[in-house]
Design a protein around this motif. Structure first.
Motif, PDB file in Angstrom:
ATOM      1  N   GLY A 120      56.752  53.709  74.840  1.00 46.29           N
ATOM      2  CA  GLY A 120      57.330  52.980  75.960  1.00 46.29           C
ATOM      3  C   GLY A 120      58.657  53.551  76.426  1.00 46.29           C
ATOM      4  N   THR A 121      59.592  52.667  76.747  1.00 51.41           N
ATOM      5  CA  THR A 121      60.901  53.067  77.272  1.00 51.41           C
ATOM      6  C   THR A 121      61.796  53.572  76.151  1.00 51.41           C
ATOM      7  N   SER A 122      62.618  54.551  76.477  1.00 58.18           N
ATOM      8  CA  SER A 122      63.582  55.082  75.514  1.00 58.18           C
ATOM      9  C   SER A 122      64.888  55.376  76.241  1.00 58.18           C
ATOM     10  N   VAL A 123      65.836  55.971  75.539  1.00 58.51           N
ATOM     11  CA  VAL A 123      67.149  56.286  76.107  1.00 58.51           C
ATOM     12  C   VAL A 123      67.430  57.771  75.910  1.00 58.51           C
ATOM     13  N   ASN A 216      64.475  54.171  70.358  1.00 53.07           N
ATOM     14  CA  ASN A 216      63.308  54.118  69.472  1.00 53.07           C
ATOM     15  C   ASN A 216      63.636  54.539  68.047  1.00 53.07           C
ATOM     16  N   ASN A 217      62.752  54.150  67.148  1.00 57.18           N
ATOM     17  CA  ASN A 217      62.908  54.472  65.734  1.00 57.18           C
ATOM     18  C   ASN A 217      62.609  55.944  65.479  1.00 57.18           C
ATOM     19  N   CYS A 218      63.312  56.505  64.504  1.00 52.36           N
ATOM     20  CA  CYS A 218      63.097  57.903  64.139  1.00 52.36           C
ATOM     21  C   CYS A 218      61.815  58.034  63.315  1.00 52.36           C
ATOM     22  N   LEU A 263      75.784  51.831  68.763  1.00 54.01           N
ATOM     23  CA  LEU A 263      75.073  52.973  68.213  1.00 54.01           C
ATOM     24  C   LEU A 263      76.018  54.161  68.244  1.00 54.01           C
ATOM     25  N   VAL A 264      76.212  54.779  67.095  1.00 51.51           N
ATOM     26  CA  VAL A 264      77.165  55.874  66.926  1.00 51.51           C
ATOM     27  C   VAL A 264      76.407  57.163  66.644  1.00 51.51           C
ATOM     28  N   SER A 265      76.852  58.260  67.226  1.00 51.88           N
ATOM     29  CA  SER A 265      76.154  59.541  67.060  1.00 51.88           C
ATOM     30  C   SER A 265      76.373  60.108  65.662  1.00 51.88           C
ATOM     31  N   LEU A 275      67.432  59.716  72.324  1.00 50.79           N
ATOM     32  CA  LEU A 275      68.122  59.076  71.211  1.00 50.79           C
ATOM     33  C   LEU A 275      67.128  58.436  70.252  1.00 50.79           C
ATOM     34  N   PHE A 276      67.357  58.659  68.952  1.00 53.74           N
ATOM     35  CA  PHE A 276      66.535  58.042  67.913  1.00 53.74           C
ATOM     36  C   PHE A 276      67.449  57.425  66.864  1.00 53.74           C
TER      37      PHE A 276
END
Length: 284
Positions: A120-123, A216-218, A263-265, A275-276
């Protein structure tokens, strides 16, 4: 009809399974390599909270100074506060929130279809680049303490985030969840100043960070490049900037700080990357 019923049940199971303890236990073993583990709650910090706060203040200050529609509100604030935005207030036109984000933080993120099948949608990072330790996104929604009711809101809802201390954040922007958030946001209004952001419930969020619920999950093939970090808004966080915080407490409690999740890189992230995060953190 049977095939349709099976698909409906499958969709409901996918939205519920992340709260079904036996399923979680089995999948923790299957995906052991992707687990995030910490030895104590106090160590579940990738960067100090002061750095997270500074990053949010920097972006929110730029957003407020850039927004012509907020000029009347700015004029109602004390002179000492107005001076923070005097140089940023435009005369004729404003940049989009995404452009303000790119200028203030050096990168821009946006929602889009995931590269993973059926995800689906992600970032994605669409402009600039993210440095390690940067605040990349926020998880929006209504904040519930563990003793507060969330049963109806959680039915068929895949966006309920559970913090380490069992605080829940409902990041769903539809249905009952949306109604509850809007109701709570109106309750906390202070005159002309909003105490939280409601624009994340729309397709045009004023705070471009407020898309963390779509990360989304990794997997073993796609390693996490961001991680969740719980962040309690400090008392000295500028009052006029609360209007960009995409979270509100289910019950108003002046003694308890507002819980946010950012959420931190985990590493440098380049333009075009998806992004995961890691949906599972084990505290020993």
């Amino acid at each position: 009809m049977i095939r349709g019923a099976i698909k409906t049940l499958e969709a409901k199971w996918k939205s519920y399974r992340h709260r079904f303890v036996p399923w979680i236990a089995v999948n923790l073993r299957k995906n052991e390599r992707t687990l995030r583990q910490v030895t104590a709650r106090s160590e579940d910090k990738t960067v100090p909270d002061v750095e997270v706060s500074a990053s949010l203040v920097k972006l929110f200050t730029a957003l407020l100074g850039n927004d012509l529609s907020k000029r009347e509100v700015l004029n109602l604030l004390p002179t000492s506060v107005q001076s923070r935005y005097a140089q940023n207030v435009p005369k004729t036109q404003t940049d989009s929130p995404g452009e303000v984000m790119l200028d203030a933080l050096g990168f821009r993120i946006h929602r889009g279809p995931s590269s993973l099948p059926s995800a689906g949608t992600s970032v994605f990072v669409t402009h600039g680049s993210v440095t390690k330790g940067a605040t990349v996104a926020m998880y929006p929604g209504t904040v519930y303490q563990e003793y507060e009711p969330i049963l109806l809101q959680s039915i068929g809802n895949p966006f309920v985030f559970r913090c380490i201390d069992r605080v829940l954040i409902d990041g769903n922007d539809k249905g009952i969840s949306k109604i509850v958030y809007r109701s709570c946001s109106g309750r906390d209004q202070m005159g002309p100043l909003a105490m939280c952001d409601v624009s994340w419930l729309t397709d045009r969020p004023e705070n471009p960070l407020a898309v963390g619920q779509y990360v989304n999950n990794c997997s073993n093939e796609r390693a996490a490049n961001v991680c969740y970090q719980e962040f309690d808004v400090p008392e000295d966080f500028p009052l006029e900037l609360h209007q960009y915080l995409p979270n509100v407490s289910y019950r108003h409690d002046t003694k308890r700080p507002l819980r946010c999740v950012v959420l931190v890189s985990l590493r440098d992230i380049h333009c075009g990357e998806e992004l995961f995060s890691n949906y599972y953190t084990i505290v020993h």
